[in-house]
Motif scaffolding. Structure first.
Motif, PDB file in Angstrom:
ATOM      1  N   GLU A  19       0.837  -1.194   0.000  1.00 51.94           N
ATOM      2  CA  GLU A  19       0.000   0.000   0.000  1.00 51.94           C
ATOM      3  C   GLU A  19       0.870   1.241   0.000  1.00 51.94           C
ATOM      4  O   GLU A  19       1.960   1.267   0.568  1.00 51.94           O
ATOM      5  CB  GLU A  19      -0.891   0.006   1.237  1.00 51.94           C
ATOM      6  CG  GLU A  19      -2.074  -0.934   1.121  1.00 51.94           C
ATOM      7  CD  GLU A  19      -2.919  -0.902   2.383  1.00 51.94           C
ATOM      8  OE1 GLU A  19      -3.241   0.210   2.851  1.00 51.94           O
ATOM      9  OE2 GLU A  19      -3.236  -1.989   2.889  1.00 51.94           O
ATOM     10  N   LEU A  20       0.355   2.282  -0.647  1.00 48.40           N
ATOM     11  CA  LEU A  20       1.034   3.568  -0.696  1.00 48.40           C
ATOM     12  C   LEU A  20       1.245   4.099   0.717  1.00 48.40           C
ATOM     13  O   LEU A  20       0.375   3.958   1.577  1.00 48.40           O
ATOM     14  CB  LEU A  20       0.161   4.535  -1.498  1.00 48.40           C
ATOM     15  CG  LEU A  20       0.819   5.769  -2.100  1.00 48.40           C
ATOM     16  CD1 LEU A  20       1.863   5.346  -3.126  1.00 48.40           C
ATOM     17  CD2 LEU A  20      -0.242   6.641  -2.755  1.00 48.40           C
ATOM     18  N   ASN A  21       2.400   4.706   0.934  1.00 42.77           N
ATOM     19  CA  ASN A  21       2.689   5.429   2.173  1.00 42.77           C
ATOM     20  C   ASN A  21       3.034   4.539   3.370  1.00 42.77           C
ATOM     21  O   ASN A  21       3.151   5.032   4.481  1.00 42.77           O
ATOM     22  CB  ASN A  21       1.528   6.372   2.539  1.00 42.77           C
ATOM     23  CG  ASN A  21       2.062   7.700   3.055  1.00 42.77           C
ATOM     24  OD1 ASN A  21       3.118   8.163   2.624  1.00 42.77           O
ATOM     25  ND2 ASN A  21       1.353   8.302   3.980  1.00 42.77           N
ATOM     26  N   LEU A  22       3.190   3.225   3.151  1.00 44.24           N
ATOM     27  CA  LEU A  22       3.765   2.403   4.219  1.00 44.24           C
ATOM     28  C   LEU A  22       5.250   2.759   4.338  1.00 44.24           C
ATOM     29  O   LEU A  22       5.883   3.146   3.365  1.00 44.24           O
ATOM     30  CB  LEU A  22       3.667   0.914   3.871  1.00 44.24           C
ATOM     31  CG  LEU A  22       2.306   0.238   3.891  1.00 44.24           C
ATOM     32  CD1 LEU A  22       2.467  -1.263   3.626  1.00 44.24           C
ATOM     33  CD2 LEU A  22       1.582   0.466   5.201  1.00 44.24           C
ATOM     34  N   THR A  23       5.798   2.607   5.543  1.00 45.97           N
ATOM     35  CA  THR A  23       7.254   2.713   5.647  1.00 45.97           C
ATOM     36  C   THR A  23       7.867   1.452   5.048  1.00 45.97           C
ATOM     37  O   THR A  23       7.191   0.425   4.902  1.00 45.97           O
ATOM     38  CB  THR A  23       7.714   2.844   7.108  1.00 45.97           C
ATOM     39  OG1 THR A  23       7.377   1.635   7.800  1.00 45.97           O
ATOM     40  CG2 THR A  23       7.067   4.043   7.808  1.00 45.97           C
ATOM     41  N   ASN A  58      11.073   7.929  -5.133  1.00 46.67           N
ATOM     42  CA  ASN A  58       9.767   7.401  -4.751  1.00 46.67           C
ATOM     43  C   ASN A  58       9.666   7.131  -3.253  1.00 46.67           C
ATOM     44  O   ASN A  58       8.737   6.452  -2.807  1.00 46.67           O
ATOM     45  CB  ASN A  58       9.457   6.116  -5.524  1.00 46.67           C
ATOM     46  CG  ASN A  58       9.239   6.399  -7.001  1.00 46.67           C
ATOM     47  OD1 ASN A  58       8.818   7.483  -7.379  1.00 46.67           O
ATOM     48  ND2 ASN A  58       9.537   5.424  -7.838  1.00 46.67           N
ATOM     49  N   LEU A  59      10.632   7.639  -2.493  1.00 46.79           N
ATOM     50  CA  LEU A  59      10.549   7.538  -1.036  1.00 46.79           C
ATOM     51  C   LEU A  59      10.284   8.930  -0.468  1.00 46.79           C
ATOM     52  O   LEU A  59      10.662   9.938  -1.077  1.00 46.79           O
ATOM     53  CB  LEU A  59      11.863   6.986  -0.456  1.00 46.79           C
ATOM     54  CG  LEU A  59      12.151   5.525  -0.778  1.00 46.79           C
ATOM     55  CD1 LEU A  59      13.536   5.142  -0.278  1.00 46.79           C
ATOM     56  CD2 LEU A  59      11.095   4.604  -0.184  1.00 46.79           C
ATOM     57  N   SER A  60       9.645   8.960   0.703  1.00 45.47           N
ATOM     58  CA  SER A  60       9.355  10.244   1.341  1.00 45.47           C
ATOM     59  C   SER A  60      10.661  11.008   1.589  1.00 45.47           C
ATOM     60  O   SER A  60      11.737  10.427   1.716  1.00 45.47           O
ATOM     61  CB  SER A  60       8.643  10.001   2.676  1.00 45.47           C
ATOM     62  OG  SER A  60       9.450   9.191   3.513  1.00 45.47           O
ATOM     63  N   ARG A  87       9.012   6.376   3.657  1.00 45.68           N
ATOM     64  CA  ARG A  87       7.690   5.913   3.217  1.00 45.68           C
ATOM     65  C   ARG A  87       7.662   5.696   1.711  1.00 45.68           C
ATOM     66  O   ARG A  87       8.238   6.463   0.962  1.00 45.68           O
ATOM     67  CB  ARG A  87       6.601   6.917   3.620  1.00 45.68           C
ATOM     68  CG  ARG A  87       6.411   6.937   5.117  1.00 45.68           C
ATOM     69  CD  ARG A  87       5.216   7.767   5.555  1.00 45.68           C
ATOM     70  NE  ARG A  87       5.102   7.666   7.007  1.00 45.68           N
ATOM     71  CZ  ARG A  87       4.485   6.685   7.644  1.00 45.68           C
ATOM     72  NH1 ARG A  87       3.891   5.716   6.971  1.00 45.68           N
ATOM     73  NH2 ARG A  87       4.450   6.645   8.959  1.00 45.68           N
ATOM     74  N   LEU A  89       6.335   5.771  -1.845  1.00 41.69           N
ATOM     75  CA  LEU A  89       5.425   6.576  -2.659  1.00 41.69           C
ATOM     76  C   LEU A  89       5.374   6.074  -4.098  1.00 41.69           C
ATOM     77  O   LEU A  89       4.629   6.590  -4.921  1.00 41.69           O
ATOM     78  CB  LEU A  89       5.870   8.045  -2.641  1.00 41.69           C
ATOM     79  CG  LEU A  89       6.108   8.633  -1.242  1.00 41.69           C
ATOM     80  CD1 LEU A  89       6.674  10.038  -1.337  1.00 41.69           C
ATOM     81  CD2 LEU A  89       4.823   8.629  -0.426  1.00 41.69           C
TER      82      LEU A  89
END
Length: 120
Positions: A19-23, A58-60, A87, A89
């Motif tokens: 899922e989007l935004n999981l660490t 693509n990472l926070s 996270r 992304l």
């Protein structure tokens, strides 16, 4: 709106859609891969660190606490991230070091972390 694909490069590594935004730490759990996290994911150790091979954008964004910890552990290369903080992304490929990071005690041991990153 497809789910991002995360790949963990490691002898027991897994890859799959999360899922989007999981660490990265949560993503690893979702995929059934045990990423070390001695402190429980509170950005107070570096056992969950990973080396980003592809998809770093693509990472926070790295935040102050994470940067501070990485700097303190001399993990200041841009591809070093903490699994509990970064996270997901979008699609990302990260390498999971097989050994726990140990603070270098002398100049000679400082070279160990450089080899095998797959980066120039």
């Amino acid at each position: 709106g497809r789910m991002p694909r995360v790949s963990f490069l490691h002898p027991q590594g897994r890859s799959g859609e999360v899922e989007l935004n999981l660490t990265l730490l949560e993503a690893a759990k979702t995929l059934g891969f045990e990423l070390n996290h001695d402190c429980g994911g509170n950005a107070s150790c570096t056992t969950c660190r990973v080396e980003v091979q592809m998809g770093g954008d693509n990472l926070s964004e790295i935040d102050f606490d994470e940067q501070d910890l990485l700097d303190r552990e001399a993990l200041s290369e841009p591809w070093h991230r903490l699994g509990c903080q970064a996270r997901v992304l979008g699609d990302v490929v990260v390498r999971v070091p097989e050994t726990k990071w140990v603070q270098p005690t002398s100049a000679s041991s400082g070279e160990v972390g450089k080899r095998g990153t797959g980066l120039p």
